[in-house]
Motif scaffolding. Structure first.
Motif, PDB file in Angstrom:
ATOM      1  N   SER A 112       0.863  -1.183   0.000  1.00 22.12           N
ATOM      2  CA  SER A 112       0.000   0.000   0.000  1.00 22.12           C
ATOM      3  C   SER A 112       0.897   1.230   0.000  1.00 22.12           C
ATOM      4  O   SER A 112       2.081   1.156   0.339  1.00 22.12           O
ATOM      5  N   VAL A 113       0.296   2.347  -0.390  1.00 20.58           N
ATOM      6  CA  VAL A 113       1.038   3.600  -0.456  1.00 20.58           C
ATOM      7  C   VAL A 113       0.395   4.585   0.502  1.00 20.58           C
ATOM      8  O   VAL A 113      -0.824   4.772   0.493  1.00 20.58           O
ATOM      9  N   ASP A 114       1.228   5.203   1.325  1.00 14.69           N
ATOM     10  CA  ASP A 114       0.763   6.223   2.265  1.00 14.69           C
ATOM     11  C   ASP A 114       1.607   7.464   2.028  1.00 14.69           C
ATOM     12  O   ASP A 114       2.750   7.540   2.491  1.00 14.69           O
ATOM     13  N   GLY A 115       1.046   8.428   1.297  1.00 17.90           N
ATOM     14  CA  GLY A 115       1.810   9.614   0.953  1.00 17.90           C
ATOM     15  C   GLY A 115       2.905   9.243  -0.027  1.00 17.90           C
ATOM     16  O   GLY A 115       2.663   8.720  -1.104  1.00 17.90           O
ATOM     17  N   GLY A 116       4.138   9.503   0.308  1.00 17.05           N
ATOM     18  CA  GLY A 116       5.259   9.152  -0.551  1.00 17.05           C
ATOM     19  C   GLY A 116       5.991   7.925  -0.074  1.00 17.05           C
ATOM     20  O   GLY A 116       7.176   7.751  -0.398  1.00 17.05           O
ATOM     21  N   LEU A 117       5.309   7.055   0.679  1.00 20.30           N
ATOM     22  CA  LEU A 117       5.961   5.885   1.265  1.00 20.30           C
ATOM     23  C   LEU A 117       5.240   4.618   0.842  1.00 20.30           C
ATOM     24  O   LEU A 117       4.026   4.482   1.029  1.00 20.30           O
ATOM     25  N   LEU A 118       5.986   3.693   0.250  1.00 16.49           N
ATOM     26  CA  LEU A 118       5.453   2.383  -0.115  1.00 16.49           C
ATOM     27  C   LEU A 118       5.685   1.433   1.061  1.00 16.49           C
ATOM     28  O   LEU A 118       6.787   1.348   1.589  1.00 16.49           O
ATOM     29  N   ARG A 119       4.633   0.702   1.417  1.00 19.14           N
ATOM     30  CA  ARG A 119       4.737  -0.216   2.555  1.00 19.14           C
ATOM     31  C   ARG A 119       4.164  -1.577   2.141  1.00 19.14           C
ATOM     32  O   ARG A 119       3.026  -1.663   1.673  1.00 19.14           O
ATOM     33  N   CYS A 120       4.955  -2.628   2.320  1.00 19.53           N
ATOM     34  CA  CYS A 120       4.536  -3.998   2.016  1.00 19.53           C
ATOM     35  C   CYS A 120       4.702  -4.838   3.275  1.00 19.53           C
ATOM     36  O   CYS A 120       5.790  -4.875   3.859  1.00 19.53           O
ATOM     37  N   THR A 121       3.621  -5.499   3.679  1.00 17.16           N
ATOM     38  CA  THR A 121       3.628  -6.305   4.903  1.00 17.16           C
ATOM     39  C   THR A 121       3.264  -7.741   4.567  1.00 17.16           C
ATOM     40  O   THR A 121       2.248  -8.001   3.909  1.00 17.16           O
ATOM     41  N   PHE A 122       4.114  -8.697   5.061  1.00 18.05           N
ATOM     42  CA  PHE A 122       3.914 -10.111   4.757  1.00 18.05           C
ATOM     43  C   PHE A 122       3.471 -10.911   5.985  1.00 18.05           C
ATOM     44  O   PHE A 122       3.174 -12.090   5.877  1.00 18.05           O
ATOM     45  N   GLY A 123       3.458 -10.268   7.148  1.00 26.05           N
ATOM     46  CA  GLY A 123       3.071 -10.967   8.366  1.00 26.05           C
ATOM     47  C   GLY A 123       4.183 -11.885   8.864  1.00 26.05           C
ATOM     48  O   GLY A 123       5.368 -11.613   8.669  1.00 26.05           O
ATOM     49  N   ASP A 124       3.777 -12.994   9.488  1.00 25.69           N
ATOM     50  CA  ASP A 124       4.751 -13.962  10.010  1.00 25.69           C
ATOM     51  C   ASP A 124       5.177 -14.901   8.881  1.00 25.69           C
ATOM     52  O   ASP A 124       4.340 -15.553   8.249  1.00 25.69           O
ATOM     53  N   VAL A 125       6.479 -14.971   8.639  1.00 24.60           N
ATOM     54  CA  VAL A 125       6.997 -15.794   7.545  1.00 24.60           C
ATOM     55  C   VAL A 125       7.917 -16.863   8.120  1.00 24.60           C
ATOM     56  O   VAL A 125       8.606 -16.652   9.128  1.00 24.60           O
ATOM     57  N   GLU A 126       7.923 -18.013   7.488  1.00 19.15           N
ATOM     58  CA  GLU A 126       8.753 -19.130   7.937  1.00 19.15           C
ATOM     59  C   GLU A 126      10.183 -18.975   7.417  1.00 19.15           C
ATOM     60  O   GLU A 126      10.475 -18.122   6.573  1.00 19.15           O
TER      61      GLU A 126
END
Length: 410
Positions: A112-126
């Motif tokens: 997702s994009v918030d202003g000029g910041l791209l943020r990607c969240t994957f949660g808990d990963v193995e």
């Protein structure tokens, strides 16, 4: 007449001098303590943890960003992976700053994009997680300049992983592993044989060399210099020379023995049991007897010659003069040399590793530390063997200073 009695308490000047002395010594004591204590504590800490080479790198997200062209359109590609193959990361993701002139297209689900910041969240990963995120972009301006701008800044990863080096998980599996089976006891036997006979042999040969060169004869100085050759030569050079000379196929010694009729077939000096262990012990004696020779010779030359002259007048034999006069005067330096050579030989690694690599029954505890830590990537087991070495030498030093050193006045 009144006998003066010494003061029972320290005066102000003496206390001031003591404080000044401690303040001058404090930096040195602190530095030495840190150099000794911190690595020792680290070894003890790791020995109780199931740590492998892969665990030395902290568990953290690794993100690589690149701008490339795919199917006629520009795409920002993020390669996201877990640095560990076994441990999970909780709440893993990354953020990246969007630059002017770069317009993002359709975003994949975790981003997702918030202003000029791209943020990607994957949660808990193995462990072993590996994902590629591709986002189409539109570039307003020079593509080459924008590519340089995009790849200049690194995306910032976030997420917490369980670092086995810093957590409070402890186990005795490392010690159970090294003590399990007959392997450890064979290694301990090889270490004991190598250390005891190597130490005693170096002292005995050094003692005989000192007795020989304690006499006055022509060429004594040159011979003293030659005696120092094994000790001052680089270990890699002398080890390679021994391996070459004793090689079963092209070694000069084997060729000489066959020509003299001593043996019918070449002898593999460094490749068969128990000859390999005997040969590395002989190498230890040959290489390090000059150190004993120097100390013993210096002590012998400081002994007063008057008692030897009195012994000659009484008709004492050379053996009697050595046994009853020289040896009691040398016991102190022999005890110190035995302590130092025992500790150094017990910790020896490079000689054996260069000669045999720990094969053919020459695997000592120090070689075992290397093999556990790096050959099979078990840092915890290697640290556990190092703790065993430390405990063994500590126990030896305790008995030495408690019993042997008292008899020699040390």
């Amino acid at each position: 007449m009144t006998v003066p009695t010494p003061p029972t308490t320290r005066g102000a000047l003496e206390r001031r001098e003591a404080r000044l002395a401690w303040s001058l010594l404090l930096p040195t004591i602190t530095i030495v303590s840190l150099v000794i204590v911190l690595p020792l504590l680290a070894i003890f800490w790791i020995s109780f943890k199931p740590v492998g080479l892969a665990d030395l790198r902290p568990v953290a997200p690794v993100i690589r960003e690149s701008l490339r062209e795919r199917s006629g359109e520009m795409v920002i590609e993020y390669r996201v992976r877990n640095s560990s193959q076994q441990k999970e990361i909780v709440g893993m993701g990354f953020t990246d700053t969007l630059h002017d002139g770069v317009t993002l297209g359709a975003l994949p689900e975790p981003c997702s994009v918030d202003g000029g910041l791209l943020r990607c969240t994957f949660g808990d990963v193995e462990g072993g997680f590996n994902e590629r995120i591709r986002i189409p972009v539109t570039l307003d301006g020079d593509p080459d300049a924008l590519e340089e701008i995009v790849e200049r800044t690194e995306p910032a990863g976030f997420g917490s992983g369980n670092n086995i080096l810093t957590n409070t998980e402890f186990t005795l599996d490392n010690f159970a592993r090294i003590f399990d089976g007959d392997e450890f006891w064979s290694v301990l036997w090889a270490t004991t044989f190598y250390t005891v006979f190597g130490t005693i042999g170096a002292l005995v040969v050094g003692l005989f060399a000192a007795l020989l060169l304690n006499k006055s004869f022509r060429g004594k100085g040159v011979l003293r210099g030659l005696y120092l050759f094994p000790y001052v030569s680089p270990i890699i050079a002398v080890a390679f020379t021994w391996v070459t000379l004793l090689d079963p196929f092209s070694g000069s010694l084997n060729a000489l023995l066959i020509q003299m009729g001593v043996t019918d077939s070449p002898i593999n000096f460094f490749g068969q049991r128990p000859l390999a262990l005997i040969m590395v012990t002989v190498f230890e004696i040959w290489r390090y007897f000059p150190l004993s020779f120097l100390f013993i010779l210096a002590r012998m030359q400081s002994i007063d010659t008057d008692m030897y002259e009195a012994a000659d007048m009484d008709g004492a034999s050379p053996f009697q003069k050595f046994w009853y006069l020289s040896l009691p005067m040398l016991l102190g330096i022999l005890s110190v040399l035995f302590l130092l050579r025992f500790i150094w030989t017990f910790n020896k690694f490079d000689d054996i590793f260069l000669l045999t690599g720990g094969n053919a029954g020459t695997r000592t505890l120090t070689v075992n530390v290397y093999e556990q830590a790096f050959a099979i990537s078990n840092i915890g087991a290697g640290a556990a063997v190092a703790v065993v070495i430390f405990a063994t030498l500590l126990l030896f030093s305790f008995f030495f200073f408690k019993y042997i050193s008292r008899e020699e006045g040390l």
